[in-house]
Structure formats: C-alpha cells, structure tokens
Design a protein around this motif. Structure first.
Motif, PDB file in Angstrom:
ATOM      1  N   PRO A  21       0.786  -1.235   0.000  1.00 35.83           N
ATOM      2  CA  PRO A  21       0.000   0.000   0.000  1.00 35.83           C
ATOM      3  C   PRO A  21       0.825   1.296   0.000  1.00 35.83           C
ATOM      4  CG  PRO A  21      -0.096  -1.063   2.148  1.00 35.83           C
ATOM      5  CD  PRO A  21       0.609  -2.008   1.229  1.00 35.83           C
ATOM      6  N   ASP A  22       2.123   1.220   0.289  1.00 35.59           N
ATOM      7  CA  ASP A  22       2.940   2.437   0.314  1.00 35.59           C
ATOM      8  C   ASP A  22       3.643   2.732  -1.006  1.00 35.59           C
ATOM      9  OD1 ASP A  22       2.250   2.845   2.951  1.00 35.59           O
ATOM     10  OD2 ASP A  22       3.944   1.679   3.702  1.00 35.59           O
ATOM     11  N   ILE A  23       3.556   1.829  -1.955  1.00 30.15           N
ATOM     12  CA  ILE A  23       4.236   2.030  -3.229  1.00 30.15           C
ATOM     13  C   ILE A  23       3.306   2.712  -4.219  1.00 30.15           C
ATOM     14  CG2 ILE A  23       5.283   0.864  -5.214  1.00 30.15           C
ATOM     15  CD1 ILE A  23       6.398  -1.203  -3.345  1.00 30.15           C
ATOM     16  N   LYS A  24       3.878   3.660  -4.965  1.00 28.50           N
ATOM     17  CA  LYS A  24       3.142   4.356  -6.023  1.00 28.50           C
ATOM     18  C   LYS A  24       3.822   4.064  -7.360  1.00 28.50           C
ATOM     19  CE  LYS A  24       1.634   8.079  -3.009  1.00 28.50           C
ATOM     20  NZ  LYS A  24       1.630   9.522  -2.775  1.00 28.50           N
ATOM     21  N   LEU A  25       3.112   4.359  -8.421  1.00 29.88           N
ATOM     22  CA  LEU A  25       3.644   4.178  -9.763  1.00 29.88           C
ATOM     23  C   LEU A  25       3.754   5.540 -10.427  1.00 29.88           C
ATOM     24  CD1 LEU A  25       4.447   2.370 -12.184  1.00 29.88           C
ATOM     25  CD2 LEU A  25       2.009   2.189 -12.730  1.00 29.88           C
ATOM     26  N   ALA A  26       4.942   5.850 -10.942  1.00 33.67           N
ATOM     27  CA  ALA A  26       5.155   7.106 -11.670  1.00 33.67           C
ATOM     28  C   ALA A  26       5.462   6.772 -13.119  1.00 33.67           C
ATOM     29  CB  ALA A  26       6.310   7.887 -11.053  1.00 33.67           C
ATOM     30  N   LEU A  27       4.711   7.357 -14.034  1.00 36.52           N
ATOM     31  CA  LEU A  27       4.898   7.146 -15.465  1.00 36.52           C
ATOM     32  C   LEU A  27       5.252   8.486 -16.093  1.00 36.52           C
ATOM     33  CD1 LEU A  27       1.743   4.906 -16.063  1.00 36.52           C
ATOM     34  CD2 LEU A  27       4.097   4.149 -15.681  1.00 36.52           C
ATOM     35  N   LEU A  28       6.497   8.627 -16.466  1.00 31.54           N
ATOM     36  CA  LEU A  28       7.009   9.901 -16.965  1.00 31.54           C
ATOM     37  C   LEU A  28       7.455   9.742 -18.405  1.00 31.54           C
ATOM     38  CD1 LEU A  28       7.887  12.806 -16.308  1.00 31.54           C
ATOM     39  CD2 LEU A  28      10.070  11.869 -15.576  1.00 31.54           C
ATOM     40  N   GLY A  29       6.775  10.397 -19.292  1.00 30.43           N
ATOM     41  CA  GLY A  29       7.129  10.317 -20.700  1.00 30.43           C
ATOM     42  C   GLY A  29       5.958  10.697 -21.564  1.00 30.43           C
ATOM     43  N   TYR A  30       6.126  10.495 -22.855  1.00 31.39           N
ATOM     44  CA  TYR A  30       5.078  10.810 -23.803  1.00 31.39           C
ATOM     45  C   TYR A  30       5.332  10.015 -25.076  1.00 31.39           C
ATOM     46  CZ  TYR A  30       1.493  13.380 -26.241  1.00 31.39           C
ATOM     47  OH  TYR A  30       0.351  13.704 -26.919  1.00 31.39           O
ATOM     48  N   GLY A  31       4.307   9.765 -25.851  1.00 28.57           N
ATOM     49  CA  GLY A  31       4.460   9.049 -27.107  1.00 28.57           C
ATOM     50  C   GLY A  31       3.116   8.562 -27.607  1.00 28.57           C
ATOM     51  N   GLN A  32       3.155   7.777 -28.674  1.00 27.31           N
ATOM     52  CA  GLN A  32       1.936   7.356 -29.374  1.00 27.31           C
ATOM     53  C   GLN A  32       0.952   6.590 -28.498  1.00 27.31           C
ATOM     54  OE1 GLN A  32       3.686   5.055 -32.510  1.00 27.31           O
ATOM     55  NE2 GLN A  32       3.596   3.152 -31.372  1.00 27.31           N
ATOM     56  N   GLU A  33       1.411   5.968 -27.425  1.00 23.23           N
ATOM     57  CA  GLU A  33       0.536   5.183 -26.555  1.00 23.23           C
ATOM     58  C   GLU A  33       0.044   5.975 -25.343  1.00 23.23           C
ATOM     59  OE1 GLU A  33      -0.247   1.498 -26.864  1.00 23.23           O
ATOM     60  OE2 GLU A  33      -0.035   2.486 -28.805  1.00 23.23           O
ATOM     61  N   TRP A  34       0.401   7.253 -25.240  1.00 24.59           N
ATOM     62  CA  TRP A  34       0.114   8.026 -24.033  1.00 24.59           C
ATOM     63  C   TRP A  34      -1.378   8.058 -23.698  1.00 24.59           C
ATOM     64  CZ3 TRP A  34      -2.392  11.879 -21.611  1.00 24.59           C
ATOM     65  CH2 TRP A  34      -1.874  12.287 -20.383  1.00 24.59           C
ATOM     66  N   ASN A  35      -2.226   8.397 -24.663  1.00 25.12           N
ATOM     67  CA  ASN A  35      -3.672   8.488 -24.390  1.00 25.12           C
ATOM     68  C   ASN A  35      -4.243   7.156 -23.931  1.00 25.12           C
ATOM     69  OD1 ASN A  35      -4.217  11.197 -24.767  1.00 25.12           O
ATOM     70  ND2 ASN A  35      -4.487  10.972 -26.976  1.00 25.12           N
ATOM     71  N   ARG A  36      -3.817   6.073 -24.576  1.00 28.95           N
ATOM     72  CA  ARG A  36      -4.328   4.745 -24.203  1.00 28.95           C
ATOM     73  C   ARG A  36      -3.921   4.391 -22.772  1.00 28.95           C
ATOM     74  NH1 ARG A  36      -3.044  -0.657 -24.533  1.00 28.95           N
ATOM     75  NH2 ARG A  36      -0.949  -0.293 -25.312  1.00 28.95           N
ATOM     76  N   ILE A  37      -2.682   4.681 -22.412  1.00 26.65           N
ATOM     77  CA  ILE A  37      -2.205   4.393 -21.054  1.00 26.65           C
ATOM     78  C   ILE A  37      -2.939   5.283 -20.051  1.00 26.65           C
ATOM     79  CG2 ILE A  37      -0.203   4.392 -19.512  1.00 26.65           C
ATOM     80  CD1 ILE A  37      -0.199   2.191 -21.738  1.00 26.65           C
ATOM     81  N   TYR A  38      -3.120   6.549 -20.403  1.00 26.73           N
ATOM     82  CA  TYR A  38      -3.820   7.476 -19.512  1.00 26.73           C
ATOM     83  C   TYR A  38      -5.245   6.982 -19.230  1.00 26.73           C
ATOM     84  CZ  TYR A  38      -5.659  11.731 -17.460  1.00 26.73           C
ATOM     85  OH  TYR A  38      -6.236  12.623 -16.594  1.00 26.73           O
ATOM     86  N   GLU A  39      -5.936   6.539 -20.274  1.00 24.96           N
ATOM     87  CA  GLU A  39      -7.302   6.032 -20.099  1.00 24.96           C
ATOM     88  C   GLU A  39      -7.306   4.767 -19.238  1.00 24.96           C
ATOM     89  OE1 GLU A  39      -8.732   5.789 -24.118  1.00 24.96           O
ATOM     90  OE2 GLU A  39      -8.861   7.971 -24.278  1.00 24.96           O
ATOM     91  N   MET A  40      -6.301   3.935 -19.402  1.00 25.74           N
ATOM     92  CA  MET A  40      -6.177   2.726 -18.588  1.00 25.74           C
ATOM     93  C   MET A  40      -5.979   3.102 -17.116  1.00 25.74           C
ATOM     94  SD  MET A  40      -3.282  -0.136 -19.211  1.00 25.74           S
ATOM     95  CE  MET A  40      -3.242  -1.655 -18.299  1.00 25.74           C
ATOM     96  N   VAL A  41      -5.135   4.093 -16.872  1.00 26.67           N
ATOM     97  CA  VAL A  41      -4.872   4.551 -15.504  1.00 26.67           C
ATOM     98  C   VAL A  41      -6.140   5.142 -14.893  1.00 26.67           C
ATOM     99  CG1 VAL A  41      -3.621   6.285 -14.141  1.00 26.67           C
ATOM    100  CG2 VAL A  41      -2.389   4.865 -15.799  1.00 26.67           C
TER     101      VAL A  41
END
Length: 193
Positions: free
Chosen positions: A152-172
């Motif tokens: 419960p104390d771990i977080k996920l950081a996704l830093l970047g941009y590219g063709q899959e960004w919108n799809r990953i954002y919607e998944m998140v």
C-alpha cells in the motif's frame, strides 16, 4: 557515410573531447560503435529492451530484422560497459550475445525523498521514456495493479510521452489504484494530439 558526416563527427569529438560515448541503444544506433572505433573513446550502452523484438513486432520484413540484428550485435560487442534496467534484460544479453563486457543493473525505481529524513519514505516504481507500443507500459500498469493491494505504500510514476500516451492514460483513469499512479504530463491529453 558521406564527407559531411565525417566532418561533423570530427568537429563534435574534437570540440567536446568526451570521456566516453553514452548511447541509448535503439534501432539503427550503431553510431556509438563507429565513433568508438574511429576515435578510441569508451562506449557505454544503455540497453533497455531487446531491439529485435521491438522492431520486428512493428515490422515483419525479415531483411530489416536481419539488419537490426547486425547493428545490435555491433553495438553490444563494441561496448565497454552495458547498463540494463532489470535482471531479465541482463539474462537476455548474456544468453543472446557473446560479450565479456561488464553489465550493471540500474532498476527503474524512484524514491521521492532520498535524504533519509522521512520516517515513512514514499517509494515509487517508475517508467521514464517514450510511450511507444514496444515499451509495453500497459504491462507495468497491470503489474502494479496486481501488487498494489499487498504494497500500500508504493506508487507508480509514469514519466514520458508518445503514441501510446492516451491509451495508457485512459487505462490509468479506470484503475482501482488511479490515486496511486502519477502521470505528470496530463496537460498533453488530447489537447496536443
């Protein structure tokens, strides 16, 4: 390679006198190996994933895959040191290349407070890079969702941009753990695409 390219390389190396060449290995990036051979400068390769699998997943032309293999082997064999992000990639390099080069694992984990002052330090698993299909960022999100309840104390950081960004954002956005997943460049969402 034409005369202008040779002139550019010479000016670049003579002007900056680099101690080493640091190359993120990518499709066609055998330039580091060529510069090392020409100017006798140590070459450090950042090898984040198998190039052949990245490239051939997107392109099915076997001639091009052979070209990628050749370039990848040239770079790995020329490297004085290789940096990988995981044990799995290290194992892949050792299995698929006959190199005696030192290999260092630098995992993609980010700690927000490295000073040691905080009693409960926030811990991050992270991805930094291009959101391209072969980086499979969605697998990291899925893996995080599998372990998030147990850690419960771990977080996920996704830093970047590219063709899959919108799809990953919607998944998140749909994730039950979205409140623990950070994507700092949300300002890019749909407005610049």
């Amino acid at each position: 390679m034409d005369t202008n390219q040779h002139a550019f390389e010479s000016i670049l190396v003579e002007s900056f006198c680099p101690d080493l060449i640091l190359e993120f290995l990518s499709v066609g990036s055998h330039v580091g190996a060529q510069l090392k051979a020409k100017f006798n400068i140590p070459l450090v390769i950042i090898y984040d994933a198998p190039l052949r699998e990245q490239f051939c997943e997107m392109n099915v032309n076997s001639i091009q895959c052979g070209w990628v293999d050749e370039r990848e082997h040239q770079s790995i064999e020329a490297a004085d040191h290789i940096v990988v992000y995981s044990q799995a990639v290290l194992d892949y390099v050792k299995k698929n290349f006959s190199t005696q080069t030192d290999i260092t694992i630098l995992p993609c984990i980010i700690w927000k407070d490295q000073s040691g002052n905080s009693k409960s330090q926030e811990q991050y698993i992270g991805f930094i890079g291009s959101f391209l299909i072969w980086h499979k960022v969605e697998l990291l999100v899925k893996a995080f969702e599998l372990i998030a309840k147990d850690f419960p104390d771990i977080k996920l950081a996704l830093l970047g941009y590219g063709q899959e960004w919108n799809r990953i954002y919607e998944m998140v956005e749909k994730s039950a753990f979205a409140y623990r997943i950070e994507m700092p460049f949300t300002c890019f969402r749909r407005t610049t695409l």
